[in-house]
Design an enzyme around this catalytic site. Structure first.
Site, PDB file in Angstrom:
ATOM      1  N   SER A 136      29.215 -17.963 -48.177  1.00 48.13           N
ATOM      2  CA  SER A 136      27.861 -18.425 -47.893  1.00 48.13           C
ATOM      3  C   SER A 136      27.816 -19.020 -46.492  1.00 48.13           C
ATOM      4  CB  SER A 136      27.433 -19.470 -48.919  1.00 48.13           C
ATOM      5  OG  SER A 136      26.071 -19.728 -48.806  1.00 48.13           O
ATOM      6  N   HIS A 157      18.967 -19.059 -46.432  1.00 45.26           N
ATOM      7  CA  HIS A 157      19.175 -20.454 -46.017  1.00 45.26           C
ATOM      8  C   HIS A 157      18.535 -20.739 -44.671  1.00 45.26           C
ATOM      9  CE1 HIS A 157      21.849 -21.779 -49.170  1.00 45.26           C
ATOM     10  NE2 HIS A 157      22.550 -20.671 -49.061  1.00 45.26           N
ATOM     11  N   ILE A 209      33.357 -13.317 -45.684  1.00 42.36           N
ATOM     12  CA  ILE A 209      31.952 -13.702 -45.459  1.00 42.36           C
ATOM     13  C   ILE A 209      31.458 -14.445 -46.700  1.00 42.36           C
ATOM     14  CG2 ILE A 209      29.662 -12.898 -44.798  1.00 42.36           C
ATOM     15  CD1 ILE A 209      31.725 -12.184 -42.676  1.00 42.36           C
ATOM     16  N   ALA A 242      21.063 -16.280 -53.904  1.00 42.76           N
ATOM     17  CA  ALA A 242      19.946 -15.488 -53.355  1.00 42.76           C
ATOM     18  C   ALA A 242      19.023 -16.295 -52.456  1.00 42.76           C
ATOM     19  CB  ALA A 242      19.164 -14.822 -54.490  1.00 42.76           C
TER      20      ALA A 242
HETATM   21  C1  LIG Z   1      28.398 -18.293 -55.817  1.00 40.83           C
HETATM   22  C2  LIG Z   1      27.855 -17.766 -54.526  1.00 40.83           C
HETATM   23  C3  LIG Z   1      26.634 -18.207 -54.017  1.00 40.83           C
HETATM   24  C4  LIG Z   1      26.170 -17.738 -52.800  1.00 40.83           C
HETATM   25  N1  LIG Z   1      24.907 -18.065 -52.395  1.00 40.83           N
HETATM   26  C5  LIG Z   1      24.422 -17.576 -51.229  1.00 40.83           C
HETATM   27  C6  LIG Z   1      23.105 -17.851 -50.812  1.00 40.83           C
HETATM   28  O1  LIG Z   1      22.327 -18.445 -51.544  1.00 40.83           O
HETATM   29  N2  LIG Z   1      22.712 -17.427 -49.593  1.00 40.83           N
HETATM   30  C7  LIG Z   1      23.537 -16.749 -48.753  1.00 40.83           C
HETATM   31  O2  LIG Z   1      23.140 -16.458 -47.627  1.00 40.83           O
HETATM   32  N3  LIG Z   1      24.783 -16.403 -49.146  1.00 40.83           N
HETATM   33  C8  LIG Z   1      25.230 -16.794 -50.372  1.00 40.83           C
HETATM   34  N4  LIG Z   1      26.476 -16.440 -50.800  1.00 40.83           N
HETATM   35  C9  LIG Z   1      27.302 -15.630 -49.940  1.00 40.83           C
HETATM   36  C10 LIG Z   1      26.982 -14.151 -50.038  1.00 40.83           C
HETATM   37  O3  LIG Z   1      26.786 -13.758 -51.369  1.00 40.83           O
HETATM   38  C11 LIG Z   1      28.149 -13.401 -49.429  1.00 40.83           C
HETATM   39  O4  LIG Z   1      28.414 -13.925 -48.153  1.00 40.83           O
HETATM   40  C12 LIG Z   1      27.884 -11.921 -49.285  1.00 40.83           C
HETATM   41  O5  LIG Z   1      27.406 -11.363 -50.478  1.00 40.83           O
HETATM   42  C13 LIG Z   1      29.184 -11.238 -48.861  1.00 40.83           C
HETATM   43  O6  LIG Z   1      28.918  -9.887 -48.702  1.00 40.83           O
HETATM   44  P1  LIG Z   1      30.109  -8.888 -48.391  1.00 40.83           P
HETATM   45  O7  LIG Z   1      29.452  -7.588 -48.158  1.00 40.83           O
HETATM   46  O8  LIG Z   1      30.973  -9.461 -47.317  1.00 40.83           O
HETATM   47  O9  LIG Z   1      31.012  -8.904 -49.688  1.00 40.83           O
HETATM   48  P2  LIG Z   1      30.829  -8.176 -51.109  1.00 40.83           P
HETATM   49  O10 LIG Z   1      29.425  -8.203 -51.567  1.00 40.83           O
HETATM   50  O11 LIG Z   1      31.856  -8.785 -52.003  1.00 40.83           O
HETATM   51  O12 LIG Z   1      31.187  -6.674 -50.799  1.00 40.83           O
HETATM   52  C14 LIG Z   1      32.499  -6.238 -50.537  1.00 40.83           C
HETATM   53  C15 LIG Z   1      32.609  -4.827 -51.057  1.00 40.83           C
HETATM   54  O13 LIG Z   1      33.853  -4.270 -50.674  1.00 40.83           O
HETATM   55  C16 LIG Z   1      34.297  -3.441 -51.715  1.00 40.83           C
HETATM   56  N5  LIG Z   1      35.739  -3.226 -51.560  1.00 40.83           N
HETATM   57  C17 LIG Z   1      36.725  -4.136 -51.665  1.00 40.83           C
HETATM   58  N6  LIG Z   1      37.926  -3.571 -51.467  1.00 40.83           N
HETATM   59  C18 LIG Z   1      37.702  -2.265 -51.206  1.00 40.83           C
HETATM   60  C19 LIG Z   1      38.552  -1.162 -50.937  1.00 40.83           C
HETATM   61  N7  LIG Z   1      39.888  -1.278 -50.891  1.00 40.83           N
HETATM   62  N8  LIG Z   1      37.981   0.061 -50.744  1.00 40.83           N
HETATM   63  C20 LIG Z   1      36.637   0.230 -50.788  1.00 40.83           C
HETATM   64  N9  LIG Z   1      35.785  -0.797 -51.070  1.00 40.83           N
HETATM   65  C21 LIG Z   1      36.303  -2.023 -51.265  1.00 40.83           C
HETATM   66  C22 LIG Z   1      33.943  -4.233 -52.962  1.00 40.83           C
HETATM   67  O14 LIG Z   1      33.913  -3.453 -54.121  1.00 40.83           O
HETATM   68  C23 LIG Z   1      32.573  -4.789 -52.580  1.00 40.83           C
HETATM   69  O15 LIG Z   1      31.516  -3.953 -53.004  1.00 40.83           O
HETATM   70  C24 LIG Z   1      26.955 -16.858 -52.039  1.00 40.83           C
HETATM   71  C25 LIG Z   1      28.155 -16.381 -52.561  1.00 40.83           C
HETATM   72  C26 LIG Z   1      28.577 -16.791 -53.812  1.00 40.83           C
HETATM   73  C27 LIG Z   1      29.792 -16.176 -54.403  1.00 40.83           C
END
Ligand SMILES: Cc1cc2nc3c(=O)[nH]c(=O)nc-3n(C[C@H](O)[C@H](O)[C@H](O)COP(=O)(O)OP(=O)(O)OC[C@H]3O[C@@H](n4cnc5c(N)ncnc54)[C@H](O)[C@@H]3O)c2cc1C
Length: 489
Positions: free
Chosen positions: A336, A49, A334, A46
């Site tokens: 961190s 950065h 996507i 959270a």
């Molecule tokens: C341990 C850790 C620490 C981190 N710390 C930071 C930080 O401090 N600061 C920062 O900027 N970033 C941080 N990040 C990175 C950040 O959390 C991620 O980059 C971001 O949350 C990614 O978002 P997203 O929407 O791409 O993925 P997600 O949040 O994973 O969302 C993807 C969504 O797609 C859905 N989905 C998947 N397949 C399908 C399908 N077939 N049909 C319909 N829906 C589907 C999933 O259910 C999910 O809800 C960190 C990540 C981790 C794991």
């Protein structure tokens, strides 16, 4: 026929949805889980950065700062919770100074103008509780902390308010390319759309391969965390990192947006399917590493552990842009700093859609504002006052969660904002009910009762809390482990 179909309602999918909601477009989001923000967005550090850590040559290096500088304005509009605290990368080894200098130089390349290297006296003036052996730190004034799931919820609510459709419990199973767009088969029926944006996080390689030949793969990398009781976060004023490694930014110690001390994450590359269980050995190692930052970590105040799963792309970068199939776009892999970069990813996606021929015409009635669920500035009341409001008949002022002092009116509000919130955990993420010291033992049945009454549904007692098949180290186990290891020393 939709103009744009977004797959995945994490921070990336919701940020893009909200960005596109200002135009005269027909946009829908499909999400396989029962709520938004159920992937990496739910469980991470959270941190907003600074933007100095990722190489300028990488997309993530170029987008992080552009995202970071939008947080204050976004929070003014959406009220999800962001606090500018500043961050430190600390070292106790004078030989690390060139590494800090190279981080600073990389930050300047990425556009930052608020970095400086501090000496021991300057560091301890800012952070009196830090390890007194600290010698240098890289300070970034504009970094901060936010509430990531509240941010995704706020983005989604505002997108819905501006006309975007959200379809939860809707998993994409196959995608067919048609002459004028795509036919997307989901567990909730078919969708036709001119453009498809893949924001499926850990599953984004599989979704991409529903239309494209493989060009990247996603490998899960887990990171475990320890969370301490409300109020413990006051030990530190800033976000404090140790020196980064090849696997990530290193163990951090920080206050969360809501004032809990947070330690983590570690980093382990996994094969195949991963669960979100936590492990006492990993947590103990994180705790020990945290003590290298500050001694002000009291293991008896530990309340909860959790695991985040990074979607690490084989390109070691964000995979953003058009693909070999016109109209199918990726915002994949996507990892961190994806949370921080998300507003800039949404801006970039709007540019790419324009290049691909979509006309973005502003809506005159676009409303960027969303009211908060948790009202800012509310001070905790004495328990003598709270106790009188626990067992009164249903009314907005009735206290449902004792530890976090959450009123029934707040819970009712969060249930009627365009997303059906049919789990106690969904209410928890929106209101903080059950996040206190007792971790929901008192209020879970009370929250369930309000959900059932408001929606006129029955919630299955086995699914009221989102169990992910994960087994988490309990408070008792962790404290026992700390005691045993201390005795062995
Ligand atoms: C341990 C850790 C620490 C981190 N710390 C930071 C930080 O401090 N600061 C920062 O900027 N970033 C941080 N990040 C990175 C950040 O959390 C991620 O980059 C971001 O949350 C990614 O978002 P997203 O929407 O791409 O993925 P997600 O949040 O994973 O969302 C993807 C969504 O797609 C859905 N989905 C998947 N397949 C399908 C399908 N077939 N049909 C319909 N829906 C589907 C999933 O259910 C999910 O809800 C960190 C990540 C981790 C794991």
């Amino acid at each position: 026929m939709k103009d744009v179909l977004i797959i995945g309602a994490g921070i990336v999918g919701t940020a893009i949805a909200r960005r596109l909601s200002r135009y005269k477009l027909s946009v829908a989001v499909v999400e396989k889980e029962a709520d938004v923000s159920m992937g990496a967005t739910k469980a991470n550090s959270a941190i907003v950065h600074g933007g100095y850590a990722e190489a300028h040559e990488k997309t993530k290096g170029r987008l992080c700062y552009k995202g970071r500088i939008q947080f204050e304005q976004l929070d003014r509009e959406l009220n999800f919770g962001f606090r500018k605290t500043g961050s430190l990368v600390i070292t106790t080894d004078p030989a690390d100074l060139p590494k800090l200098q190279s981080l600073l130089e990389n930050g300047i390349k990425n556009g930052l103008d608020d970095l400086k290297i501090l000496n021991r006296d300057e560091i301890l003036a800012l952070e009196p509780n830090l390890n007194p052996d600290v010698v240098y730190a890289l300070y970034c004034e504009g970094a901060g902390v936010c509430s990531p799931y509240e941010m995704a919820i706020a983005l989604a609510e505002n997108a819905i308010h501006n006309g975007v459709e959200f379809h939860l419990n809707t998993a994409v199973e196959a995608i067919e390319k048609k002459e004028d767009g795509f036919l997307v088969h989901t567990s909730g029926g078919d969708f036709e759309s001119r453009f498809v944006i893949n924001c499926a996080g850990l599953f984004s390689d599989r979704v991409d391969q529903m239309v494209n030949q493989p060009t990247f793969h996603i490998r899960p990398r887990t990171g475990e965390y320890l969370l301490f009781a409300p109020g413990t976060g006051k030990a530190l004023n800033t976000v404090v990192f140790q020196m980064p490694s090849k696997m990530g930014k290193g163990i951090l110690v920080t206050s969360t947006y809501h004032g809990n001390l947070l330690l983590g994450p570690d980093a382990i590359d996994e094969d195949g399917t991963v669960d979100r269980s936590t492990h006492v050995d990993r947590l103990y190692a994180i705790y020990q590493a945290g003590l290298h930052t500050t001694s002000k970590i009291d293991p008896t105040k530990f309340i909860r552990s959790f695991t985040g799963i990074r979607a690490v792309a084989s390109t070691d970068d964000f995979v953003i842009g058009a693909t070999a199939v016109p109209g199918f776009l990726n915002a994949a892999g996507i990892q961190s700093p994806g949370l921080t970069s998300s507003p800039a990813i949404a801006d970039l996606m709007a540019e790419i859609l324009t290049e691909q021929g979509l006309v973005l015409e502003e809506k005159p009635d676009y409303d960027p504002y969303r009211a908060p669920i948790i009202k800012p500035g509310k001070q905790p009341r004495p328990f003598s006052e709270i106790n009188k409001l626990l067992d009164i008949p249903s009314c907005p002022k009735k206290i449902i969660c004792r530890c976090e002092q959450v009123e029934e009116g707040t819970i009712v509000d969060c249930l009627h904002r365009g997303i059906q919130v049919a789990t106690v955990d969904g209410v928890k993420r929106r209101t903080r009910a059950s996040m206190g010291f007792c971790q929901g033992q008192f209020c879970r049945p009370r929250i369930k009762e309000v959900i059932e009454r408001e929606y006129g549904i029955q919630i299955d007692g086995r699914t009221d809390v989102e169990k992910e098949g994960a087994s988490r180290v309990t408070r008792e186990e962790f404290i026992r482990c700390c005691k045993e290891r201390q005795e062995q020393q």
